[in-house]
Design a protein around this motif. Structure first.
Motif, PDB file in Angstrom:
ATOM      1  N   VAL A   5       0.861  -1.171   0.000  1.00  0.00           N
ATOM      2  CA  VAL A   5       0.000   0.000   0.000  1.00  0.00           C
ATOM      3  C   VAL A   5       0.900   1.225   0.000  1.00  0.00           C
ATOM      4  N   THR A   6       0.700   2.074  -0.993  1.00  0.00           N
ATOM      5  CA  THR A   6       1.529   3.273  -1.088  1.00  0.00           C
ATOM      6  C   THR A   6       1.028   4.337  -0.121  1.00  0.00           C
ATOM      7  N   GLY A   7       1.835   5.339   0.075  1.00  0.00           N
ATOM      8  CA  GLY A   7       1.446   6.451   0.943  1.00  0.00           C
ATOM      9  C   GLY A   7       0.209   7.167   0.429  1.00  0.00           C
ATOM     10  N   VAL A   8       0.100   7.296  -0.891  1.00  0.00           N
ATOM     11  CA  VAL A   8      -1.052   7.966  -1.500  1.00  0.00           C
ATOM     12  C   VAL A   8      -2.320   7.149  -1.245  1.00  0.00           C
ATOM     13  N   GLN A   9      -2.221   5.821  -1.389  1.00  0.00           N
ATOM     14  CA  GLN A   9      -3.380   4.962  -1.143  1.00  0.00           C
ATOM     15  C   GLN A   9      -3.789   5.010   0.324  1.00  0.00           C
ATOM     16  N   LEU A  10      -2.815   4.996   1.199  1.00  0.00           N
ATOM     17  CA  LEU A  10      -3.103   5.079   2.627  1.00  0.00           C
ATOM     18  C   LEU A  10      -3.764   6.412   2.956  1.00  0.00           C
ATOM     19  N   GLN A  11      -3.281   7.460   2.351  1.00  0.00           N
ATOM     20  CA  GLN A  11      -3.851   8.777   2.573  1.00  0.00           C
ATOM     21  C   GLN A  11      -5.320   8.799   2.103  1.00  0.00           C
ATOM     22  N   PHE A  12      -5.611   8.173   0.951  1.00  0.00           N
ATOM     23  CA  PHE A  12      -6.995   8.143   0.480  1.00  0.00           C
ATOM     24  C   PHE A  12      -7.869   7.290   1.393  1.00  0.00           C
TER      25      PHE A  12
END
Length: 174
Positions: A5-12
């Motif tokens: 899980v990327t940081g962007v996905q986690l942020q979303f």
């Protein structure tokens, strides 16, 4: 092996968890229907996710998602209004062209007394000759609900109009 899980996905994901309830509530206030509210909220979040690389940099990404939800609701209302105008125009044209006769007028009066959803299902199913699945799609109802509404509407018409051909059905229910 689980995908990373990327940081962007986690942020979303965090954004989704924080905003879904608020969006669903807004959708309910706009429609008065929880199912439609959920559809609007989910659609708004899907569209927001597609634009997330750009939207995440906004100062208030929740405002973007709310705007998406409002625009989607307006679009659905416009579509419903256009469909209603089209159907009203068609009804007028058909009424001018068609001679219903006495039996037709009696039947139409009975159909008009049906509850709105039963009437809509029967008109689409039998007058427009659409398959049940298409009726369900157009009305936004589950297929089983369309079948049930059609069955109840036909039973109500049989009871009200009392046709000799329907007598075995009446006796079977007693």
């Amino acid at each position: 092996m689980e995908p990373r899980v990327t940081g962007v996905q986690l942020q979303f994901r965090e954004f989704f968890a924080a905003e879904y309830g608020r969006l669903r509530g807004l959708g309910f206030l706009l429609t008065g229907d929880w199912a439609q509210a959920e559809e609007l909220a989910q659609d708004a979040l899907v569209r927001t996710y597609r634009a997330w690389p750009r939207v995440r940099r906004h100062e208030r990404p929740g405002a973007y998602a709310r705007k998406v939800l409002l625009n989607r609701q307006r679009s659905l209302l416009r579509r419903a209004a256009v469909e209603a105008r089209h159907l009203a125009g068609r009804r007028f044209e058909e009424a001018c062209q068609a001679d219903l006769g006495t039996d037709g007028l009696v039947l139409w009066a009975a159909v008009r007394r049906l509850p709105t959803r039963q009437r809509a299902v029967l008109v689409l199913r039998y007058h427009e000759d659409l398959p049940e699945a298409e009726v369900a799609r157009l009305l936004g109802l589950p297929l089983g609900t369309v079948k049930s509404l059609a069955h109840r509407g036909l039973a109500r018409l049989r009871d009200e109009l009392g046709s000799p051909a329907m007598e075995p059905t009446r006796r079977a229910r007693r």
